[in-house]
Design a protein around this motif. Structure first.
Motif, mmCIF file in Angstrom:
data_model
loop_
_atom_site.group_PDB
_atom_site.id
_atom_site.type_symbol
_atom_site.label_atom_id
_atom_site.label_comp_id
_atom_site.label_asym_id
_atom_site.label_seq_id
_atom_site.Cartn_x
_atom_site.Cartn_y
_atom_site.Cartn_z
ATOM 1 N N PRO A 134 31.787 49.885 45.822
ATOM 2 C CA PRO A 134 31.994 50.213 44.403
ATOM 3 C C PRO A 134 30.645 50.336 43.697
ATOM 4 O O PRO A 134 29.779 49.464 43.810
ATOM 5 C CB PRO A 134 32.789 49.020 43.877
ATOM 6 C CG PRO A 134 33.407 48.410 45.100
ATOM 7 C CD PRO A 134 32.439 48.642 46.202
ATOM 8 N N LEU A 135 30.477 51.451 42.981
ATOM 9 C CA LEU A 135 29.206 51.706 42.305
ATOM 10 C C LEU A 135 29.209 51.248 40.856
ATOM 11 O O LEU A 135 28.187 50.819 40.337
ATOM 12 C CB LEU A 135 28.884 53.205 42.374
ATOM 13 C CG LEU A 135 28.718 53.769 43.794
ATOM 14 C CD1 LEU A 135 28.421 55.254 43.742
ATOM 15 C CD2 LEU A 135 27.615 53.020 44.539
ATOM 16 N N PHE A 136 30.352 51.340 40.212
ATOM 17 C CA PHE A 136 30.417 50.895 38.822
ATOM 18 C C PHE A 136 31.833 50.375 38.555
ATOM 19 O O PHE A 136 32.811 51.114 38.741
ATOM 20 C CB PHE A 136 30.082 52.032 37.862
ATOM 21 C CG PHE A 136 30.184 51.630 36.413
ATOM 22 C CD1 PHE A 136 29.205 50.834 35.826
ATOM 23 C CD2 PHE A 136 31.276 52.016 35.644
ATOM 24 C CE1 PHE A 136 29.314 50.439 34.502
ATOM 25 C CE2 PHE A 136 31.390 51.624 34.324
ATOM 26 C CZ PHE A 136 30.407 50.842 33.740
ATOM 27 N N GLN A 137 31.935 49.135 38.131
ATOM 28 C CA GLN A 137 33.235 48.529 37.803
ATOM 29 C C GLN A 137 33.207 47.793 36.474
ATOM 30 O O GLN A 137 34.028 46.926 36.215
ATOM 31 C CB GLN A 137 33.669 47.554 38.913
ATOM 32 C CG GLN A 137 33.985 48.249 40.230
ATOM 33 C CD GLN A 137 34.414 47.269 41.297
ATOM 34 O OE1 GLN A 137 33.727 46.267 41.534
ATOM 35 N NE2 GLN A 137 35.543 47.551 41.940
ATOM 36 N N GLY A 138 32.258 48.109 35.663
ATOM 37 C CA GLY A 138 32.208 47.527 34.327
ATOM 38 C C GLY A 138 31.916 46.035 34.308
ATOM 39 O O GLY A 138 32.352 45.324 33.397
ATOM 40 N N ARG A 172 29.974 36.891 46.318
ATOM 41 C CA ARG A 172 28.705 37.562 46.622
ATOM 42 C C ARG A 172 28.924 38.735 47.575
ATOM 43 O O ARG A 172 28.283 39.785 47.468
ATOM 44 C CB ARG A 172 27.724 36.573 47.244
ATOM 45 C CG ARG A 172 27.010 35.669 46.240
ATOM 46 C CD ARG A 172 26.134 34.681 46.977
ATOM 47 N NE ARG A 172 25.221 33.970 46.087
ATOM 48 C CZ ARG A 172 24.406 32.987 46.476
ATOM 49 N NH1 ARG A 172 24.399 32.605 47.759
ATOM 50 N NH2 ARG A 172 23.610 32.400 45.620
ATOM 51 N N ALA A 173 29.833 38.551 48.535
ATOM 52 C CA ALA A 173 30.082 39.600 49.523
ATOM 53 C C ALA A 173 30.641 40.854 48.883
ATOM 54 O O ALA A 173 30.524 41.955 49.449
ATOM 55 C CB ALA A 173 31.040 39.080 50.598
ATOM 56 N N ALA A 174 31.257 40.731 47.703
ATOM 57 C CA ALA A 174 31.831 41.899 47.036
ATOM 58 C C ALA A 174 30.765 42.887 46.584
ATOM 59 O O ALA A 174 31.086 44.046 46.269
ATOM 60 C CB ALA A 174 32.663 41.451 45.834
ATOM 61 N N PHE A 175 29.482 42.493 46.563
ATOM 62 C CA PHE A 175 28.399 43.398 46.179
ATOM 63 C C PHE A 175 27.959 44.284 47.340
ATOM 64 O O PHE A 175 27.136 45.176 47.142
ATOM 65 C CB PHE A 175 27.194 42.591 45.665
ATOM 66 C CG PHE A 175 27.401 41.989 44.306
ATOM 67 C CD1 PHE A 175 27.003 42.664 43.164
ATOM 68 C CD2 PHE A 175 28.004 40.757 44.163
ATOM 69 C CE1 PHE A 175 27.188 42.108 41.912
ATOM 70 C CE2 PHE A 175 28.195 40.195 42.918
ATOM 71 C CZ PHE A 175 27.795 40.870 41.789
ATOM 72 N N TYR A 176 28.468 44.049 48.540
ATOM 73 C CA TYR A 176 28.056 44.790 49.726
ATOM 74 C C TYR A 176 29.203 45.674 50.205
ATOM 75 O O TYR A 176 30.372 45.440 49.885
ATOM 76 C CB TYR A 176 27.631 43.819 50.835
ATOM 77 C CG TYR A 176 26.422 43.002 50.452
ATOM 78 C CD1 TYR A 176 25.134 43.422 50.756
ATOM 79 C CD2 TYR A 176 26.572 41.791 49.755
ATOM 80 C CE1 TYR A 176 24.031 42.669 50.391
ATOM 81 C CE2 TYR A 176 25.472 41.033 49.386
ATOM 82 C CZ TYR A 176 24.204 41.478 49.708
ATOM 83 O OH TYR A 176 23.113 40.727 49.347
ATOM 84 N N PRO A 177 28.886 46.712 50.991
ATOM 85 C CA PRO A 177 29.955 47.627 51.409
ATOM 86 C C PRO A 177 30.976 46.972 52.328
ATOM 87 O O PRO A 177 30.632 46.103 53.137
ATOM 88 C CB PRO A 177 29.196 48.755 52.138
ATOM 89 C CG PRO A 177 27.809 48.284 52.317
ATOM 90 C CD PRO A 177 27.571 47.106 51.444
ATOM 91 N N GLU A 178 32.233 47.399 52.184
ATOM 92 C CA GLU A 178 33.300 46.997 53.084
ATOM 93 C C GLU A 178 33.474 48.097 54.129
ATOM 94 O O GLU A 178 33.767 49.248 53.787
ATOM 95 C CB GLU A 178 34.612 46.787 52.315
ATOM 96 C CG GLU A 178 34.580 45.626 51.351
ATOM 97 C CD GLU A 178 35.920 45.419 50.658
ATOM 98 O OE1 GLU A 178 36.881 46.145 51.012
ATOM 99 O OE2 GLU A 178 35.999 44.548 49.779
ATOM 100 N N ILE A 179 33.282 47.737 55.375
ATOM 101 C CA ILE A 179 33.320 48.706 56.471
ATOM 102 C C ILE A 179 34.569 48.459 57.299
ATOM 103 O O ILE A 179 34.865 47.317 57.668
ATOM 104 C CB ILE A 179 32.054 48.605 57.344
ATOM 105 C CG1 ILE A 179 30.815 48.872 56.472
ATOM 106 C CG2 ILE A 179 32.118 49.574 58.513
ATOM 107 C CD1 ILE A 179 29.506 48.672 57.180
ATOM 108 N N THR A 180 35.294 49.524 57.594
ATOM 109 C CA THR A 180 36.531 49.428 58.361
ATOM 110 C C THR A 180 36.520 50.462 59.474
ATOM 111 O O THR A 180 36.148 51.631 59.238
ATOM 112 C CB THR A 180 37.755 49.661 57.459
ATOM 113 O OG1 THR A 180 37.716 48.767 56.361
ATOM 114 C CG2 THR A 180 39.050 49.444 58.231
ATOM 115 N N PHE A 181 36.889 50.060 60.678
ATOM 116 C CA PHE A 181 37.068 50.965 61.807
ATOM 117 C C PHE A 181 38.557 51.147 62.041
ATOM 118 O O PHE A 181 39.337 50.188 61.935
ATOM 119 C CB PHE A 181 36.415 50.399 63.076
ATOM 120 C CG PHE A 181 34.913 50.270 62.972
ATOM 121 C CD1 PHE A 181 34.096 51.379 63.068
ATOM 122 C CD2 PHE A 181 34.334 49.029 62.757
ATOM 123 C CE1 PHE A 181 32.719 51.246 62.962
ATOM 124 C CE2 PHE A 181 32.967 48.889 62.661
ATOM 125 C CZ PHE A 181 32.156 50.010 62.760
#
Length: 527
Positions: free
Chosen positions: A364-368, A325-334
């Motif tokens: 990711p916006l589109f990954q098929g 589920r978390a893969a649908f949200y942005p990954e933020i890195t500092f």
């Protein structure tokens, strides 16, 4: 006025950035858990067992198997063999090392919760050609250049959606599953060794029956030969007596061969080469009459390590849903980097300092359909783990019921077979007396002898199976194991945060015992 405004805006900007950073950190610490709320599947099962007779029902503490359950049989040699196997069996030690590796994997996954900091130092010196391309013939520029630098870098991925924490929890639950697998392997080893040892003693008892029958048959051959010499009996009687004698000797040889093979199997279980191992034979089965309590069905879920392993796998599958589920949200890195660079060794000068910091968000916006497929797969995997858990519980209940039935029925069968032995021995004695008195032919004697031998061997076999059925029931009941023996998730980490020595062998946790030695190369040590 313009300068004052610029300074004021700068302070406001810095204050905003500070508060935003604090908010991001707080959000990372109180991130949203996307994994479903986990609760083990609640199964409905009978309140009691169906088995009756030899077994007793009671609370789990009332006569339930102990951790050293084999000692209830009262055989010191079996006790020594079990102790030797638990210390040196290579398969069991390999299972313990698999648990150690799973603990390290959990530590590796948990490391991603913290900033990753690295330091770099280096220096280079370069020389270029005087006649390199685009360098004029009158050029006076340097052809040598040096660079020395050192800097530190840090990256951190705040766990906003608890993907890292769910992976960490999965790794710890996988380590708990390995601990349960170790308990399954240990219980299997204990039961297999006990089964083999009981079988070997059963062969000893059968061999004693054959040897006793052989003595009797040799006497019968002598009787027929004497009667033939006195012209009282025909040569056919001698042939029949010799046939009975030699076929019984052949059967005894077969029993001895099977005993040797069983002895070799026991040797391998206790980490001894068969050529250096021997168990002295005995004359009869001399185990105590063991009748463990079956306990209550509800307690079985806490006493079977394979059920605990299946439940831990189900818990991991639940966490995997949160990760997908978390893969649908942005990954933020500092990330941040600071250090010094100079073409000499004046690195500490503030003018030679350098730094870089930034943040990155990837969505990711589109990954098929990649993420949707992964989410659907994890839900399916969870349902599969539920099915596997239910199947494991059903198998456990079947094994207990089978054990109860076998212990009860074989106990009854043993009593019935003992009566058959008594009757067969009486028939054998009376038939021989009638033959000696000339009142019957030797064929009746042979039939009676065969019936007596068959009945006596069958009795030993039933008694052996009855004792082995107690072992199987004990194994089905968990062999004294409890879910409380599993290591807690807080104990999984194999080393302290600042520990850099003593890493070769981690501290034991739970009931998993690892060997401090890499291997036990002595294959000649007897218990």
């Amino acid at each position: 006025m313009t300068e004052r405004r610029f300074l004021t805006r700068g302070r406001v900007t810095r204050r905003f950035l500070t508060r935003a950073t604090a908010l991001l950190v707080a959000s990372g610490l109180t991130a949203c858990d996307l994994a479903p709320t986990y609760a083990p599947t609640k199964l409905i099962f009978p309140a009691n067992w169906e088995g009756q007779g030899a077994m007793r029902f009671g609370q789990p503490s009332d006569g339930a198997p102990r951790a050293d359950w084999w000692k209830t049989f009262g055989d010191p040699e079996l006790d020594a063999l079990e102790e030797q196997a638990l210390k040196a069996n290579p398969d069991l030690e390999a299972a313990a090392e698999a648990f150690t590796q799973s603990r390290d994997v959990a530590a590796q996954v948990a490391s991603h919760l913290y900033p990753q900091v690295s330091g770099t130092a280096g220096g280079e010196k370069y020389k270029s050609s005087k006649h390199r391309l685009y360098r004029g013939g009158t050029a006076t520029g340097p052809i040598y250049m040096s660079s020395e630098q050192y800097y530190g870098a840090a990256t951190w991925e705040p766990d906003f959606w608890r993907a890292i924490r769910n992976r960490t929890a999965m790794a710890k639950e996988a380590a708990q599953q390995k601990a349960a697998d170790y308990a399954v392997a240990r219980l299997g080893l204990e039961a297999e060794l006990a089964q083999d040892y009981i079988a070997l003693r059963g062969f000893d008892a059968q061999d004693a029956v054959y040897r006793d029958s052989i003595r009797y048959y040799r006497l019968a051959v002598q009787i027929t030969q004497m009667r033939l010499a006195g012209s009282i009996a025909a040569g056919l009687d001698v042939s029949r007596a010799e046939t009975q004698l030699h076929s019984t000797e052949a059967a005894e040889t077969d029993i001895l061969a099977r005993r040797d093979v069983m002895e070799h199997a026991i040797a391998a279980l206790v980490n001894v080469a068969p050529a250096a191992f021997h168990i002295a034979p005995v004359q009869a089965l001399a185990f105590r009459d063991v009748r463990p309590s079956a306990g209550l069905p509800s307690a079985l879920l806490e006493r079977r390590p394979d059920i605990a392993a299946a439940e831990r796998e189900m818990a991991q599958a639940n966490r995997a849903i949160g990760v997908s589920r978390a893969a649908f949200y942005p990954e933020i890195t500092f990330n941040a980097m600071t250090g010094f660079m100079d073409n000499g060794f004046d690195l500490a000068s503030l003018s030679n300092s350098m730094y870089q910091f930034g943040a990155q968000a990837v969505l990711p916006l589109f990954q098929g359909g990649l993420r949707r497929a992964e989410l659907q797969r994890t839900w399916s995997y969870y349902r599969q783990s539920e099915d596997d858990y239910r199947s494991t519980v059903l198998s456990a209940f079947q094994e207990v019921e089978d054990g109860l039935t076998n212990v009860n029925r074989l106990k009854t069968e043993g009593g019935q077979q003992a009566e058959a032995v008594s009757a067969a021995l009486r028939t054998q004695t009376m038939t021989m007396q009638l033959y000696t008195g000339g009142l019957t032919n030797y064929l009746d004697v042979v039939v009676a002898q065969q019936a007596a031998l068959t009945a006596r061997v069958a009795l030993v076999q039933v008694q052996t199976r009855q004792i082995q059925s107690v072992v199987e029931l004990t194994r089905a009941l968990g062999g004294g194991w409890s879910a409380s023996d599993l290591p807690k998730t807080t104990q999984i980490r194999p080393f302290a945060p600042l520990q850099y020595s003593g890493l070769r062998n981690p501290k034991d946790v739970g009931d998993v015992k690892t060997s401090p030695n890499p291997s036990n190369a002595d294959l000649t040590t007897k218990p």
